[in-house]
Enzyme design. Sequence first.
Site, PDB file in Angstrom:
ATOM      1  N   HIS A 268       0.864  -1.198   0.000  1.00  0.00           N
ATOM      2  CA  HIS A 268       0.000   0.000   0.000  1.00  0.00           C
ATOM      3  C   HIS A 268       0.895   1.240   0.000  1.00  0.00           C
ATOM      4  CE1 HIS A 268      -3.437   2.494   0.592  1.00  0.00           C
ATOM      5  NE2 HIS A 268      -3.760   2.207   1.837  1.00  0.00           N
ATOM      6  N   HIS A 307      -2.363  -2.222  -9.724  1.00  0.00           N
ATOM      7  CA  HIS A 307      -3.372  -1.604  -8.855  1.00  0.00           C
ATOM      8  C   HIS A 307      -4.631  -2.472  -8.871  1.00  0.00           C
ATOM      9  CE1 HIS A 307      -5.973   1.454  -7.084  1.00  0.00           C
ATOM     10  NE2 HIS A 307      -4.860   2.035  -6.698  1.00  0.00           N
ATOM     11  N   ASP A 363       2.649   5.489  -6.600  1.00  0.00           N
ATOM     12  CA  ASP A 363       3.904   5.370  -5.841  1.00  0.00           C
ATOM     13  C   ASP A 363       5.137   5.259  -6.712  1.00  0.00           C
ATOM     14  OD1 ASP A 363       1.972   3.464  -3.586  1.00  0.00           O
ATOM     15  OD2 ASP A 363       2.817   5.443  -3.210  1.00  0.00           O
TER      16      ASP A 363
HETATM   17  C1  SDX Z   1      -1.470   2.164  -3.334  1.00  0.00           C
HETATM   18  O1  SDX Z   1      -6.179   0.668  -3.291  1.00  0.00           O
HETATM   19  C2  SDX Z   1      -5.708   1.851  -3.542  1.00  0.00           C
HETATM   20  O2  SDX Z   1      -6.402   2.703  -4.047  1.00  0.00           O
HETATM   21  C3  SDX Z   1      -4.273   2.079  -3.118  1.00  0.00           C
HETATM   22  C4  SDX Z   1      -3.654   3.418  -3.487  1.00  0.00           C
HETATM   23  C5  SDX Z   1      -4.285   4.571  -2.761  1.00  0.00           C
HETATM   24  O3  SDX Z   1      -4.197   5.698  -3.244  1.00  0.00           O
HETATM   25  O4  SDX Z   1      -4.793   4.329  -1.607  1.00  0.00           O
HETATM   26  O5  SDX Z   1      -3.743   3.623  -4.896  1.00  0.00           O
HETATM   27  C6  SDX Z   1      -2.171   3.449  -3.106  1.00  0.00           C
HETATM   28  O6  SDX Z   1      -1.398   1.367  -2.429  1.00  0.00           O
HETATM   29  C7  SDX Z   1      -0.949   1.850  -4.702  1.00  0.00           C
HETATM   30  C8  SDX Z   1      -0.347   0.417  -4.808  1.00  0.00           C
HETATM   31  C9  SDX Z   1       1.080   0.454  -4.251  1.00  0.00           C
HETATM   32  N1  SDX Z   1       1.620  -0.915  -4.186  1.00  0.00           N
HETATM   33  C10 SDX Z   1       2.605  -1.304  -5.033  1.00  0.00           C
HETATM   34  O7  SDX Z   1       3.060  -0.628  -5.950  1.00  0.00           O
HETATM   35  C11 SDX Z   1       3.133  -2.709  -4.729  1.00  0.00           C
HETATM   36  C12 SDX Z   1       3.294  -3.479  -6.041  1.00  0.00           C
HETATM   37  N2  SDX Z   1       1.931  -3.751  -6.547  1.00  0.00           N
HETATM   38  C13 SDX Z   1       1.354  -5.038  -6.277  1.00  0.00           C
HETATM   39  O8  SDX Z   1       1.719  -5.650  -5.080  1.00  0.00           O
HETATM   40  C14 SDX Z   1      -0.122  -5.119  -6.664  1.00  0.00           C
HETATM   41  O9  SDX Z   1      -0.232  -4.634  -7.935  1.00  0.00           O
HETATM   42  C15 SDX Z   1      -1.174  -4.450  -5.787  1.00  0.00           C
HETATM   43  C16 SDX Z   1      -1.045  -4.848  -4.364  1.00  0.00           C
HETATM   44  C17 SDX Z   1      -1.099  -2.968  -5.906  1.00  0.00           C
HETATM   45  C18 SDX Z   1      -2.542  -4.915  -6.307  1.00  0.00           C
HETATM   46  O10 SDX Z   1      -2.596  -6.270  -6.109  1.00  0.00           O
HETATM   47  P1  SDX Z   1      -3.866  -7.174  -6.553  1.00  0.00           P
HETATM   48  O11 SDX Z   1      -4.951  -6.332  -7.084  1.00  0.00           O
HETATM   49  O12 SDX Z   1      -4.161  -8.084  -5.408  1.00  0.00           O
HETATM   50  O13 SDX Z   1      -3.341  -7.952  -7.770  1.00  0.00           O
HETATM   51  P2  SDX Z   1      -2.600  -9.377  -7.686  1.00  0.00           P
HETATM   52  O14 SDX Z   1      -1.537  -9.330  -6.629  1.00  0.00           O
HETATM   53  O15 SDX Z   1      -3.642 -10.432  -7.590  1.00  0.00           O
HETATM   54  O16 SDX Z   1      -1.874  -9.417  -9.110  1.00  0.00           O
HETATM   55  C19 SDX Z   1      -2.527  -9.934 -10.282  1.00  0.00           C
HETATM   56  C20 SDX Z   1      -1.375 -10.479 -11.129  1.00  0.00           C
HETATM   57  C21 SDX Z   1      -0.524 -11.523 -10.388  1.00  0.00           C
HETATM   58  O17 SDX Z   1       0.102 -12.337 -11.380  1.00  0.00           O
HETATM   59  P3  SDX Z   1      -0.542 -13.842 -11.648  1.00  0.00           P
HETATM   60  O18 SDX Z   1      -0.680 -14.511 -10.282  1.00  0.00           O
HETATM   61  O19 SDX Z   1      -1.890 -13.580 -12.311  1.00  0.00           O
HETATM   62  O20 SDX Z   1       0.463 -14.510 -12.547  1.00  0.00           O
HETATM   63  O21 SDX Z   1      -0.440  -9.407 -11.445  1.00  0.00           O
HETATM   64  C22 SDX Z   1       0.814  -9.679 -10.840  1.00  0.00           C
HETATM   65  C23 SDX Z   1       0.574 -10.713  -9.748  1.00  0.00           C
HETATM   66  O22 SDX Z   1       1.760 -11.473  -9.527  1.00  0.00           O
HETATM   67  N3  SDX Z   1       1.287  -8.415 -10.273  1.00  0.00           N
HETATM   68  C24 SDX Z   1       2.554  -8.006 -10.305  1.00  0.00           C
HETATM   69  C25 SDX Z   1       2.558  -6.762  -9.690  1.00  0.00           C
HETATM   70  N4  SDX Z   1       1.312  -6.445  -9.292  1.00  0.00           N
HETATM   71  C26 SDX Z   1       0.532  -7.490  -9.641  1.00  0.00           C
HETATM   72  N5  SDX Z   1       3.670  -8.607 -10.814  1.00  0.00           N
HETATM   73  C27 SDX Z   1       4.804  -7.904 -10.673  1.00  0.00           C
HETATM   74  N6  SDX Z   1       4.892  -6.688 -10.098  1.00  0.00           N
HETATM   75  C28 SDX Z   1       3.798  -6.086  -9.584  1.00  0.00           C
HETATM   76  N7  SDX Z   1       3.887  -4.903  -9.020  1.00  0.00           N
END
Ligand code: SDX
Length: 436
Positions: A268, A307, A363
């Site tokens: 997050h 996201h 971010d």
């Molecule tokens: C914020 O919710 C909000 O609005 C949050 C926010 C706000 O203003 O409050 O916008 C702020 O928290 C932004 C997000 C910051 N976090 C990151 O940048 C961390 C990296 N991102 C990921 O961990 C992820 O994208 C999330 C946590 C942001 C979202 O995760 P989801 O929706 O649970 O998606 P998922 O983990 O199920 O991913 C779906 C697929 C997976 O691959 P498969 O299992 O289908 O093969 O996408 C891949 C994931 O492995 N994936 C990524 C990735 N994010 C998702 N692969 C590599 N790098 C990434 N960053």
Amino acid sequence: MDNQTLTITDNRTQQTYTIPIWRGTIRAMDLRRIKAGAGDFGLMTYDPAFMNTASCQSAITYLDGDKGILRYRGYPIEQLAENCTFLEVAYLLLHGELPTEEELAYWNCEITHHSMIHENVKKFMDGFHHDAHPMGILMSTVAALSTFYPDARNVADPKCRRKQVVRLIAKMPTLAAYAFRHRLGLPYIYPDPELSYAKNYMNMLWRRTEPKYVANEVLARALEVLFILHADHEQNCSASAMRAVGSSTADPYSTAAASIAALSGPLHGGANEEVLRMLDEIGSNDNIPGFIAQVKEGKRKLMGFGHRVYKNYDPRARIIKQVAGEVFAVTGRNPKIDIALELERIALSDDYFITRKLYPNVDFYSGIIYEAMGFKPEEFTVLFGIPRTVGWLAQWQEMLQDPEQKIARPRQVYTGEDCRDFAPAALRGQKEPAGI
Ligand code: SDX
């Protein structure tokens, strides 16, 4: 279409049920009518991490993840970032309308008037190690504020709520700046009532021995825009924490501390710090292909990408990229922006990211600006938490005023042991204990 209903046939009983469709949802409680027989509890929905569950009705922020749209109370984020001050947007989020000139002047004065904190706060601020993580300091000191304002527990009283809302918005920059100064071993700087919200924060952070702090106008505006972009984002993890903890009618300081805890997580708000550590680890453009390969093997995450809602470019990331150029014109270019831009270029042309609709989020670029302004990576998420306090408070107020809301208490699907009898230790067979 006038027939806004679902017809569900339960094949266990051949019973059919008509379930109303309401604003693109069905009410989970309507499913409880669907029973397999007498004594059956009725159907529930099972939705780990709330992937497809609306927890509330809200009029504060609107997101369209496919189109990359973000609006606060109906106003596009691009227009607010271009034309407003942060406190003007804070007023909008909390009151539902942009303030008149008179309302804004009064609001600015109210917030400025409450920016001081009790002198005792310095005593426990001093108790932290010099290298204590600023989010740990912020979380603890915000929670401690609940002991200075015991009347804050009267969350049903609108006047009392408003007093705490003003206090929290006003004191967050002061607490954050004190944490920053404590880590550097510098004396605390009192708020200056003649300065705007962002300039006052800069004053408490960076003033040295000069009698009056004069903020760089470009950096002050950049901070205001970054605060506006981070102010709210509907039902994100930390806003959900604010609603869930607030639903027990805990005071807003303790509740906000829970939100700060949620925000600190690397998935997050903590991601902005992790992005800088990732860029430092990559070090140069030459190392990007190897890093991307690790991400595609599932060994790493590309921090700052992806996201839950945006399956298109995060509109805030687009604006932050523009702000970066303005900040670098003052601070000098942060070379890490070149690695970030190349990382984005490669990722957005790679099938792994395209098929998963992974784009830069808020971010990805923000930390590069913060570092250029003189902040350390561990201080970045505090810069997220200051403005997001407004969003948390707007969501908290809306929850408390919603007649449908009550204490948040989800159900579960029980997968544990059936009923079994106690056995004395001497008679217990060796069993593989469940992992903790
Ligand atoms: C914020 O919710 C909000 O609005 C949050 C926010 C706000 O203003 O409050 O916008 C702020 O928290 C932004 C997000 C910051 N976090 C990151 O940048 C961390 C990296 N991102 C990921 O961990 C992820 O994208 C999330 C946590 C942001 C979202 O995760 P989801 O929706 O649970 O998606 P998922 O983990 O199920 O991913 C779906 C697929 C997976 O691959 P498969 O299992 O289908 O093969 O996408 C891949 C994931 O492995 N994936 C990524 C990735 N994010 C998702 N692969 C590599 N790098 C990434 N960053």
